[in-house]
Design an enzyme around this catalytic site. Structure first.
Site, PDB file in Angstrom:
ATOM      1  N   GLY A   1      -6.708   8.199   8.613  1.00 58.86           N
ATOM      2  CA  GLY A   1      -6.821   8.412  10.053  1.00 58.86           C
ATOM      3  C   GLY A   1      -8.248   8.773  10.427  1.00 58.86           C
ATOM      4  O   GLY A   1      -9.150   8.754   9.587  1.00 58.86           O
TER       5      GLY A   1
ATOM      6  N   ASP B   1       0.843  -1.199   0.000  1.00 57.75           N
ATOM      7  CA  ASP B   1       0.000   0.000   0.000  1.00 57.75           C
ATOM      8  C   ASP B   1       0.881   1.253   0.000  1.00 57.75           C
ATOM      9  O   ASP B   1       1.985   1.247   0.570  1.00 57.75           O
ATOM     10  CB  ASP B   1      -0.853  -0.052   1.286  1.00 57.75           C
TER      11      ASP B   1
ATOM     12  N   ASN C   1     -10.196   0.970   1.180  1.00 57.04           N
ATOM     13  CA  ASN C   1      -9.096   0.715   2.119  1.00 57.04           C
ATOM     14  C   ASN C   1      -9.482   1.106   3.541  1.00 57.04           C
ATOM     15  O   ASN C   1      -9.999   2.205   3.766  1.00 57.04           O
ATOM     16  CB  ASN C   1      -7.879   1.564   1.752  1.00 57.04           C
TER      17      ASN C   1
HETATM   18  P1  13P Z   1      -7.660   4.623   7.156  1.00 59.47           P
HETATM   19  O1  13P Z   1      -6.452   4.309   7.980  1.00 59.47           O
HETATM   20  O2  13P Z   1      -8.110   6.024   7.336  1.00 59.47           O
HETATM   21  O3  13P Z   1      -8.726   3.630   7.329  1.00 59.47           O
HETATM   22  O4  13P Z   1      -7.178   4.533   5.640  1.00 59.47           O
HETATM   23  C1  13P Z   1      -6.571   3.372   5.198  1.00 59.47           C
HETATM   24  C2  13P Z   1      -5.995   3.573   3.872  1.00 59.47           C
HETATM   25  O5  13P Z   1      -6.518   4.278   3.043  1.00 59.47           O
HETATM   26  C3  13P Z   1      -4.745   2.875   3.581  1.00 59.47           C
HETATM   27  O6  13P Z   1      -4.278   3.128   2.316  1.00 59.47           O
END
Ligand code: 13P
Length: 278
Positions: free
Chosen positions: A175, A77, A224
């Site tokens: 976040g 990621d 995600n």
């Molecule tokens: P969050 O941590 O806000 O759920 O987002 C995860 C994300 O987009 C990882 O690429």
């Protein structure tokens, strides 16, 4: 991954991609996906890869996928560093994200092209990003509409690079959200009409379920989620440590943590409507 995304598009759901930092989180994700019969992505970011090593994570992810009876895709990621993307492809990751969304469009496109060229040799899928996911670190702080994906740029990166999927900045943030997130559905719809490849929504933690599902209806094929799992991990562990300080067997300590994370993974799967699809 391409096939899973196409199935999700046709079926009106999204592939959930959950971030993991260690084996406990990975186990929680895979076992929740199996129980709910959902395809799933297990995603590690650059920091996690740099801590555990790309080769080890590639092999662990491959083992998890081989043992599961639902599709499990190990994904790199938000990789801001091209050489790490190439190393992950070399090590056996089936899916990687090159994230140069903080650079100018030309640099973003050029980096994606180079990663796709290498990935194509091994049949690896590549995600790129356009617009900015509001958040921390190198992503910077964006105000007004600075973060919003613009349609011509989305079309260019999708058509000129050969990427499998495209993450779009539409008001989403990584976040916890300080205020209710304002997702720009209109822009999402415009991008979806102009771009043929699957679109990805980052920053799933804290976006209300109705907004996630509306985004899926308007063209999002992958969602995600990370922070929610890590929050559950840390808060559950902290509670057990303070209430039962006598426990020093790691497995005894971690099993309730694993189960708590698993419940959040299940909620994420249901939100993506990907349950009982395999
Ligand atoms: P969050 O941590 O806000 O759920 O987002 C995860 C994300 O987009 C990882 O690429």
């Amino acid at each position: 991954m391409k096939e899973l995304l196409a199935q999700a598009d046709a079926g009106g759901y999204a592939i959930p991609a959950f971030n993991y930092s260690d084996l406990w989180e990975m186990e929680a994700i895979v076992s929740a996906a199996q129980e709910l019969r959902s395809p799933v992505m297990i995603a590690s970011n650059l920091q996690v890869i740099q801590t555990h090593g790309v080769t080890r994570l590639a092999k662990l992810g491959a083992a998890a996928a081989a043992q599961a009876d639902v599709p499990v895709i190990n994904h790199l990621d938000h990789c801001f560093e091209e050489d790490v993307c190439l190393a992950a492809i070399e090590a056996g990751y089936p899916s990687v994200m090159i994230d140069k969304s903080h650079c100018c469009l030309e640099e973003n496109i050029d980096a994606a092209k180079r990663v796709v060229a290498k990935a194509a040799e091994k049949g690896v899928d590549v995600e790129a990003e356009i617009g900015r996911i509001k958040g921390k670190s190198v992503e910077g702080v964006y105000t007004g509409d600075d973060f919003l994906v613009d349609v011509p740029s989305a079309v260019r990166i999708a058509e000129q690079t050969g990427i499998t999927s495209l993450a779009v900045g539409i008001g989403n943030a990584h976040g916890f959200y300080k205020e209710k997130p304002e997702i720009n559905f209109r822009r999402l719809q415009e991008v979806n009409e102009a771009v043929r490849i699957p679109l990805v929504l980052h920053g799933g933690t804290g976006i209300p379920q109705e907004d996630i599902q509306k985004a899926i209806r308007l063209g999002i094929n992958k969602v995600n989620i990370g922070t929610q799992l890590h929050y559950r991990y840390v808060t559950t562990l902290r509670k057990i440590l303070s209430e039962q300080p006598e426990i020093c067997n790691v497995v005894d300590l971690m099993l309730p943590v694993l189960n708590a994370i698993k419940e959040d993974v299940k909620r994420g799967i249901l939100m993506c409507m990907s349950d009982h699809k395999v």
